[in-house]
Design an enzyme around this catalytic site. Sequence first.
Site, PDB file in Angstrom:
ATOM      1  N   CYS A  94       0.817  -1.222   0.000  1.00  0.00           N
ATOM      2  CA  CYS A  94       0.000   0.000   0.000  1.00  0.00           C
ATOM      3  C   CYS A  94       0.848   1.269   0.000  1.00  0.00           C
ATOM      4  O   CYS A  94       0.320   2.356  -0.219  1.00  0.00           O
ATOM      5  CB  CYS A  94      -0.953  -0.006   1.182  1.00  0.00           C
ATOM      6  SG  CYS A  94      -2.117  -1.371   1.051  1.00  0.00           S
ATOM      7  N   HIS A 388      -9.230   3.560  -1.277  1.00  0.00           N
ATOM      8  CA  HIS A 388      -7.815   3.193  -1.186  1.00  0.00           C
ATOM      9  C   HIS A 388      -7.414   2.289  -2.354  1.00  0.00           C
ATOM     10  O   HIS A 388      -7.362   1.073  -2.217  1.00  0.00           O
ATOM     11  CB  HIS A 388      -7.592   2.506   0.175  1.00  0.00           C
ATOM     12  CG  HIS A 388      -6.259   1.855   0.331  1.00  0.00           C
ATOM     13  ND1 HIS A 388      -5.086   2.442  -0.102  1.00  0.00           N
ATOM     14  CD2 HIS A 388      -5.896   0.669   0.906  1.00  0.00           C
ATOM     15  CE1 HIS A 388      -4.076   1.630   0.175  1.00  0.00           C
ATOM     16  NE2 HIS A 388      -4.533   0.556   0.773  1.00  0.00           N
ATOM     17  N   CYS A 418       0.583   2.368   6.268  1.00  0.00           N
ATOM     18  CA  CYS A 418       0.898   1.000   6.699  1.00  0.00           C
ATOM     19  C   CYS A 418       0.789   0.108   5.457  1.00  0.00           C
ATOM     20  O   CYS A 418       0.047   0.422   4.531  1.00  0.00           O
ATOM     21  CB  CYS A 418      -0.076   0.521   7.769  1.00  0.00           C
ATOM     22  SG  CYS A 418      -1.782   0.549   7.212  1.00  0.00           S
TER      23      CYS A 418
END
Length: 431
Positions: A94, A388, A418
């Site tokens: 990510c 996201h 994270c």
Amino acid sequence: MSPAVTGGRVAILAGCRTPFAKAGTAYRDLTAVDLAKACVRELVERTELDPSWVQTVVMGQVIPSVRAPNLAREVVLGTGLPVSVPAHTVNRACASSGEAIAEVASEIMMGHLDVGLAGGAESLSDVPILHSRAMAQTLADASRARTLMDRVRIFARVRPQDFIPQTPAIAEPSTGLTMGQSAEKMAKENGISRQDQDRIALASHRNAAVALDEGRMAPEMCVVRVPPTYETTVYEDNLIRRDTSMEALAKLPPVFDRHYGTVTAGNSSPLTDGAAAVLLMSEKRARAEGYTPLAFIRAWAVAAVDPGGQLLMGPGLAVPMALERAGLELSDMDLVEMHEAFAAQVASNLQAFESEEWARDKLGRSRPVGRVDREKLNVNGGSIAIGHPFGATGARLATTLANELTRRAGRYGILSICAQGGMGFAMVLER
Ligand SMILES: CC(C)(COP(=O)(O)OP(=O)(O)OC[C@H]1O[C@@H](n2cnc3c(N)ncnc32)[C@H](O)[C@@H]1OP(=O)(O)O)[C@@H](O)C(=O)NCCC(=O)NCCS
């Protein structure tokens, strides 16, 4: 400064992203390459950048297409950038477009180049769906068979279960736990209540809705025209819920531990399609070309924790490391942009920053990192509300942070992400 480091400060001149859309909706028929091209094309046009100045393109993507695994190079070839621009694609889960920004910034700082594009994209509407291993072996063996009979014999091996398709799991390969189960574990072990999580989710939606209404999202957004007719235009994120409330959030059932859990569809980031990119330039070149930089990259850091412990605690290490490299404290930050994979992960990391135990045991420090003022946190909404797209989130955060620092005439801001594998990424921007 080492003699090899000759490029000086790195400026973020502008950023651009597509509207983000729930997977399977507005961008159902597009690919990550389509989305990345839309935002890069717009970024180049909006900044009136001479395409011949671009010396590198680095993009992040977490689940690449098997047909176009080097997204960045497809962007170069599909947006009118010179074919001589080298381009590569990175995967730091990510944090991939954060990593892309760091890679271009490193090259600028080294003096290797002075203009680059960095970003990322993800299409969870277009994930590769694979045959089972047994089926793939059968197809490969059949392609090598010499006679029709051999081929028939090979296909006779196929069992009904071999037809079951394999989809990418949003799970940690080393532990088998999904991201959501990992967030559940963190909520339980850190004593993060359902209410705490829902409060973070509500703030995410409220802040995003206000930012949208006040026109604060517009500067970072491009419009996407959807093929094949190009008559449908996507100009707004489609995940922000103006009507959500603590009561509505409280009604949602837990998803990852149905009996005792607290992580729900409301306090998790949704599966999302989208792309984002930033234009980076050496300060010297930017000034010479007459650009006013939005912000400069002051420092960054990447760290990792044991995925078998609490998977999404990477920012708890990366944030203090980036601040230390910047020579700054958390209290110096005018804004904090924190990727919200799950509200439980946000709350757990905020708790770690305030914890003496975390400081002592994980950072070897006598004082906690500090308290994040919630008024400075994700002021234009976060990944829970906006969405996201894994490969794009880092560039979205950098764009939002740089724009908002400029709007408020702030001095410093930090972003954190994270990532799978227990990793954390943080970057400090300054003006
Ligand atoms: C959590 C998850 C499984 C939910 O997926 P989903 O079921 O498709 O989610 P939906 O958007 O359909 O939401 C489920 C329900 O909650 C409701 N809901 C979601 N958010 C809400 C909110 N803020 N307020 C009110 N209702 C909400 C939806 O309306 C829907 O209701 P319905 O069933 O009556 O239509 C999915 O988003 C997910 O896997 N997220 C995690 C992704 C991840 O791991 N990312 C990696 C991070 S590092």
